[in-house]
Motif scaffolding. Structure first.
Motif, PDB file in Angstrom:
ATOM      1  N   SER A 267       0.906  -1.227   0.174  1.00 24.93           N
ATOM      2  CA  SER A 267      -0.168  -0.056  -0.041  1.00 24.93           C
ATOM      3  C   SER A 267       0.832   1.288   0.091  1.00 24.93           C
ATOM      4  O   SER A 267       0.615   2.389  -0.634  1.00 24.93           O
ATOM      5  N   TRP A 268       2.139   1.315   0.733  1.00 28.48           N
ATOM      6  CA  TRP A 268       3.106   2.415   0.520  1.00 28.48           C
ATOM      7  C   TRP A 268       3.467   2.752  -0.768  1.00 28.48           C
ATOM      8  O   TRP A 268       3.476   3.703  -1.223  1.00 28.48           O
ATOM      9  N   TRP A 269       3.862   1.604  -1.393  1.00 28.39           N
ATOM     10  CA  TRP A 269       4.333   1.516  -2.747  1.00 28.39           C
ATOM     11  C   TRP A 269       3.244   2.116  -3.664  1.00 28.39           C
ATOM     12  O   TRP A 269       3.394   2.984  -4.705  1.00 28.39           O
ATOM     13  N   ASN A 270       2.237   1.709  -3.788  1.00 24.76           N
ATOM     14  CA  ASN A 270       0.991   1.935  -4.532  1.00 24.76           C
ATOM     15  C   ASN A 270       0.460   3.636  -4.073  1.00 24.76           C
ATOM     16  O   ASN A 270       0.492   4.260  -5.248  1.00 24.76           O
ATOM     17  N   SER A 271       0.727   4.089  -3.011  1.00 27.82           N
ATOM     18  CA  SER A 271       0.699   5.403  -2.619  1.00 27.82           C
ATOM     19  C   SER A 271       1.797   6.243  -3.237  1.00 27.82           C
ATOM     20  O   SER A 271       1.657   7.492  -3.876  1.00 27.82           O
ATOM     21  N   PHE A 272       2.973   5.831  -3.136  1.00 27.13           N
ATOM     22  CA  PHE A 272       4.174   6.586  -3.416  1.00 27.13           C
ATOM     23  C   PHE A 272       4.076   6.778  -5.044  1.00 27.13           C
ATOM     24  O   PHE A 272       4.572   7.882  -5.698  1.00 27.13           O
ATOM     25  N   PHE A 273       3.709   5.735  -5.932  1.00 24.33           N
ATOM     26  CA  PHE A 273       3.651   5.758  -7.356  1.00 24.33           C
ATOM     27  C   PHE A 273       2.260   6.512  -7.847  1.00 24.33           C
ATOM     28  O   PHE A 273       2.219   6.366  -9.144  1.00 24.33           O
ATOM     29  N   GLU A 274       1.523   6.780  -6.936  1.00 21.01           N
ATOM     30  CA  GLU A 274       0.278   6.996  -7.450  1.00 21.01           C
ATOM     31  C   GLU A 274       0.445   8.395  -8.282  1.00 21.01           C
ATOM     32  O   GLU A 274       1.129   9.251  -8.029  1.00 21.01           O
TER      33      GLU A 274
END
Length: 302
Positions: A267-274
């Protein structure tokens, strides 16, 4: 024939605007408004930043920038003239919007063109030193070579002369690393002359005219200039190029180490690359942004 691209890589012109303001701040605003209005009358639209910046570049000490247009307006409150400059990025933007010819014509007909650069890009594995070693005019006495981690550059002619050239290529992963670039820099009367030739006879004629003083002997020049002409390569701002190099050499390894550690949640990676185009990352796997990420047993963060 090798793929060859020719484009304008720099153009600047000096002009005298009509200034009637009663104080310096008002005249500064008039400088910016005047050139923006003059260009817009010719279908060229440039939006300068609101505030001026201190800029040490003789004889100027201030500047207005239009970074999205690759354009800068230089001035000095004590002088009645100013210079507008389009970098490689700015010229590429003008070309993309089909405004380059109108801008050049306006500068040539009504003002004083002070610099005009032509870049010839040839898709080849050739290194600059090998291109130069094949031979050039014996009349050229000034030359130097610079090698750095980002690439190799060979200079011919004094940078203070009316015409000089640099031959260079970037190392991967720079977007232009597959091309050898021969970049002619013309100043003063040579700049005016080359700009007129470009407008009246076209890019190939202008490039040949600029190259005549250097008499390059390498076949990659002799056989390809004027053949297989394609659209110009995208211009990469020097600042952007350094940022890209930083991302590749420092940011990417740090991110890979973080991914391999397994200590950062999906979820952190998805948020980072959003918001980034085309790619999403989950569990270290890249997927199209329109696809769902791979399933995970991890409990979502609260």
């Amino acid at each position: 024939m090798l793929e060859t691209k020719i484009n304008v890589d720099w153009i600047s012109a000096t002009m005298r605007p009509a200034l009637t303001g009663s104080d310096e701040e008002e005249r500064r605003k008039q400088r910016k408004a005047w050139i923006a209005r003059e260009l817009s009358r010719r279908g060229v639209y440039v939006l300068f930043d609101r505030g001026w910046i201190e800029h040490a570049r003789r004889p100027y000490n201030k500047a207005y920038r239009a970074p999205q247009h690759g354009c800068t307006l230089f001035f000095n409150d004590k002088l009645d003239y100013q210079t507008i400059e389009f970098t490689g990025k700015g010229c590429a933007e003008l070309t993309k919007r089909k405004e380059l010819s109108a801008t050049m014509a306006y500068f040539i007909e009504e003002h004083n063109v002070t610099r005009f650069d032509i870049a010839v890009d040839i898709r080849t594995d050739l290194l600059p030193r090998d291109f130069i070693a094949a031979g050039y005019s014996s009349r050229i006495k000034s030359h130097s070579e610079v090698v750095s981690p980002s690439g190799q550059t060979y200079y011919l002619g004094s940078p203070k002369s009316d015409l000089s050239v640099r031959v260079y290529r970037y190392e991967s992963p720079h977007p232009r690393h597959e091309f050898l670039r021969i970049e002619f820099q013309a100043r003063r009367d040579r700049a005016k002359q080359l700009a007129r030739i470009w407008l009246s006879a076209g890019p190939i004629a202008a490039a040949k005219h600029a190259a005549a003083s250097f008499a390059f002997a390498h076949p990659d020049w002799q056989e390809n200039i004027g053949h297989g002409l394609h659209e110009p390569l995208p211009a990469i701002d020097r600042g952007e190029s350094k940022t890209m190099e930083w991302l590749i050499k420092q940011v990417k390894p740090a991110m890979l180490r973080l991914l391999e550690s397994g200590e950062v949640s999906n979820s952190w990676w998805n948020s980072f690359f959003e918001g980034m185009p085309l790619a999403r990352f989950a569990q270290g796997v890249e997927s199209d942004e329109n696809e769902s990420p791979p399933p995970t047993n991890e409990t979502p963060e609260q």
